[in-house]
Motif scaffolding. Structure first.
Motif, PDB file in Angstrom:
ATOM      1  N   GLU A   1       0.819  -1.209   0.000  1.00  0.00           N
ATOM      2  CA  GLU A   1       0.000   0.000   0.000  1.00  0.00           C
ATOM      3  C   GLU A   1       0.858   1.266   0.000  1.00  0.00           C
ATOM      4  O   GLU A   1       0.407   2.326  -0.445  1.00  0.00           O
ATOM      5  CB  GLU A   1      -0.920   0.005   1.222  1.00  0.00           C
ATOM      6  CG  GLU A   1      -1.961  -1.114   1.216  1.00  0.00           C
ATOM      7  CD  GLU A   1      -2.844  -1.067   2.446  1.00  0.00           C
ATOM      8  OE1 GLU A   1      -2.655  -0.134   3.262  1.00  0.00           O
ATOM      9  OE2 GLU A   1      -3.712  -1.942   2.595  1.00  0.00           O
ATOM     10  N   TYR A   2       2.083   1.164   0.497  1.00  0.00           N
ATOM     11  CA  TYR A   2       2.935   2.341   0.584  1.00  0.00           C
ATOM     12  C   TYR A   2       3.742   2.587  -0.690  1.00  0.00           C
ATOM     13  O   TYR A   2       4.387   3.626  -0.823  1.00  0.00           O
ATOM     14  CB  TYR A   2       3.896   2.213   1.766  1.00  0.00           C
ATOM     15  CG  TYR A   2       3.203   2.225   3.104  1.00  0.00           C
ATOM     16  CD1 TYR A   2       2.390   3.286   3.475  1.00  0.00           C
ATOM     17  CD2 TYR A   2       3.355   1.170   3.996  1.00  0.00           C
ATOM     18  CE1 TYR A   2       1.742   3.299   4.697  1.00  0.00           C
ATOM     19  CE2 TYR A   2       2.710   1.172   5.226  1.00  0.00           C
ATOM     20  CZ  TYR A   2       1.902   2.242   5.566  1.00  0.00           C
ATOM     21  OH  TYR A   2       1.268   2.246   6.777  1.00  0.00           O
ATOM     22  N   GLU A   3       3.726   1.645  -1.619  1.00  0.00           N
ATOM     23  CA  GLU A   3       4.562   1.793  -2.809  1.00  0.00           C
ATOM     24  C   GLU A   3       4.146   2.999  -3.639  1.00  0.00           C
ATOM     25  O   GLU A   3       4.993   3.755  -4.132  1.00  0.00           O
ATOM     26  CB  GLU A   3       4.507   0.527  -3.661  1.00  0.00           C
ATOM     27  CG  GLU A   3       5.413   0.602  -4.883  1.00  0.00           C
ATOM     28  CD  GLU A   3       5.544  -0.731  -5.592  1.00  0.00           C
ATOM     29  OE1 GLU A   3       6.235  -0.775  -6.625  1.00  0.00           O
ATOM     30  OE2 GLU A   3       4.967  -1.726  -5.103  1.00  0.00           O
ATOM     31  N   ILE A   4       2.839   3.218  -3.804  1.00  0.00           N
ATOM     32  CA  ILE A   4       2.378   4.353  -4.603  1.00  0.00           C
ATOM     33  C   ILE A   4       2.753   5.678  -3.940  1.00  0.00           C
ATOM     34  O   ILE A   4       3.048   6.674  -4.612  1.00  0.00           O
ATOM     35  CB  ILE A   4       0.854   4.267  -4.838  1.00  0.00           C
ATOM     36  CG1 ILE A   4       0.418   5.350  -5.825  1.00  0.00           C
ATOM     37  CG2 ILE A   4       0.088   4.390  -3.529  1.00  0.00           C
ATOM     38  CD1 ILE A   4      -1.034   5.220  -6.245  1.00  0.00           C
ATOM     39  N   VAL A   5       2.780   5.693  -2.598  1.00  0.00           N
ATOM     40  CA  VAL A   5       3.179   6.907  -1.885  1.00  0.00           C
ATOM     41  C   VAL A   5       4.657   7.197  -2.133  1.00  0.00           C
ATOM     42  O   VAL A   5       5.055   8.336  -2.417  1.00  0.00           O
ATOM     43  CB  VAL A   5       2.910   6.764  -0.373  1.00  0.00           C
ATOM     44  CG1 VAL A   5       3.367   8.010   0.378  1.00  0.00           C
ATOM     45  CG2 VAL A   5       1.432   6.507  -0.122  1.00  0.00           C
ATOM     46  N   LEU A   6       5.486   6.164  -2.044  1.00  0.00           N
ATOM     47  CA  LEU A   6       6.917   6.345  -2.263  1.00  0.00           C
ATOM     48  C   LEU A   6       7.213   6.811  -3.684  1.00  0.00           C
ATOM     49  O   LEU A   6       8.016   7.718  -3.902  1.00  0.00           O
ATOM     50  CB  LEU A   6       7.650   5.035  -1.974  1.00  0.00           C
ATOM     51  CG  LEU A   6       7.708   4.610  -0.505  1.00  0.00           C
ATOM     52  CD1 LEU A   6       8.228   3.186  -0.389  1.00  0.00           C
ATOM     53  CD2 LEU A   6       8.578   5.555   0.296  1.00  0.00           C
ATOM     54  N   ARG A   7       6.538   6.199  -4.641  1.00  0.00           N
ATOM     55  CA  ARG A   7       6.807   6.549  -6.034  1.00  0.00           C
ATOM     56  C   ARG A   7       6.343   7.969  -6.365  1.00  0.00           C
ATOM     57  O   ARG A   7       6.862   8.586  -7.292  1.00  0.00           O
ATOM     58  CB  ARG A   7       6.152   5.537  -6.966  1.00  0.00           C
ATOM     59  CG  ARG A   7       6.795   4.160  -6.882  1.00  0.00           C
ATOM     60  CD  ARG A   7       6.288   3.217  -7.949  1.00  0.00           C
ATOM     61  NE  ARG A   7       6.942   1.924  -7.857  1.00  0.00           N
ATOM     62  CZ  ARG A   7       8.139   1.653  -8.363  1.00  0.00           C
ATOM     63  NH1 ARG A   7       8.810   2.596  -9.003  1.00  0.00           N
ATOM     64  NH2 ARG A   7       8.667   0.448  -8.240  1.00  0.00           N
ATOM     65  N   SER A   8       5.391   8.487  -5.622  1.00  0.00           N
ATOM     66  CA  SER A   8       4.972   9.871  -5.846  1.00  0.00           C
ATOM     67  C   SER A   8       5.973  10.863  -5.254  1.00  0.00           C
ATOM     68  O   SER A   8       6.041  12.020  -5.685  1.00  0.00           O
ATOM     69  CB  SER A   8       3.587  10.102  -5.235  1.00  0.00           C
ATOM     70  OG  SER A   8       3.621   9.982  -3.825  1.00  0.00           O
ATOM     71  N   LEU A   9       6.760  10.418  -4.270  1.00  0.00           N
ATOM     72  CA  LEU A   9       7.753  11.301  -3.663  1.00  0.00           C
ATOM     73  C   LEU A   9       8.978  11.487  -4.543  1.00  0.00           C
ATOM     74  O   LEU A   9       9.601  12.552  -4.534  1.00  0.00           O
ATOM     75  CB  LEU A   9       8.191  10.747  -2.303  1.00  0.00           C
ATOM     76  CG  LEU A   9       7.182  10.823  -1.161  1.00  0.00           C
ATOM     77  CD1 LEU A   9       7.733  10.116   0.066  1.00  0.00           C
ATOM     78  CD2 LEU A   9       6.856  12.270  -0.828  1.00  0.00           C
TER      79      LEU A   9
END
Length: 227
Positions: free
Chosen positions: A84-92
């Motif tokens: 679930e956190y992968e999309i957050v990381l990739r947006s950073l």
């Protein structure tokens, strides 16, 4: 040897597999450092001046800057445990590419490009006797107890982490985070029986003016070693 800040990838892999000990590395250190010493980050000192626009007085101070030669980079390993956190990381990543990291962004410093490369899994504990952390590490109390009982197998350097809450546009009177003492990257510790994850999250800010609690990430990124 615990204070050798940089080694080649080949040397590192040999050491964690138990194929190279400290005495053998000592004999190879001089020849290896001739290559590594050319690419490690170097601290440079610059002279700056300040001007009091009301009184006209000036003052001079020194500032340090870490830099490296061209065609080198900052590399890090990332293991995503919760998808679930992968999309957050990739947006950073594109955000930091755009705004840069560190100071003097207005004159072009701190900008970079991110590239990705899949790597093999770092394995499991197996017959490992110890682990080397590739990230800053804040141990739990039971881990500290084990390390205290095995001082001869514990090699580390400490680092004090502190900072501010929020960015340039975040306004609050409670902006300083609680300092945390952590083990530096490259520190080495004995295996704690029954544990596969080492470290914890440290609460560093919890006030009403901040919309949520703020934690310092303190989990180790362990590489297991047979030595």
């Amino acid at each position: 040897f615990k204070k050798a800040g940089f080694v080649s990838l080949t040397t590192f892999q040999k050491m964690i597999r138990g194929e190279l000990n400290e005495e053998e590395y000592f004999l190879e250190f001089e020849s290896e450092w001739k290559t590594i010493g050319e690419i490690v980050p170097k601290r440079r000192t610059y002279v700056h001046n300040t001007v009091d626009r009301l009184g006209g007085e000036t003052d001079i101070y020194n500032a340090s800057l870490w830099g490296s030669i061209q065609h080198t980079g900052l590399y890090f390993f990332l293991k995503i445990l919760n998808p679930e956190y992968e999309i957050v990381l990739r947006s950073l990543w594109p955000f930091f590419e755009h705004v840069g990291l560190g100071g003097d962004a207005s004159i072009g410093r701190g900008f970079f490009q991110i590239t990705e490369e899949e790597v093999d899994d770092f394995g499991t504990q197996g017959d490992a006797k110890r682990f080397i952390t590739l990230s800053l590490y804040s141990p739990t109390q039971d881990e500290v107890n084990v390390f205290s009982q095995n001082k001869d197998s514990t090699w580390y350097q400490l680092e004090l982490r502190k900072g501010r809450v929020g960015g340039k546009l975040y306004v609050t009177n409670h902006f300083l985070k609680q300092p945390v003492v952590m083990f530096q990257e490259g520190s080495s510790f004995p295996i704690v029986d029954g544990k596969s994850n080492f470290g914890c999250l440290q609460l560093v800010k919890n006030v009403e003016t901040v919309p949520h609690k703020v934690y310092q990430y303190g989990y180790a990124f362990p590489i297991y070693s047979l030595l």
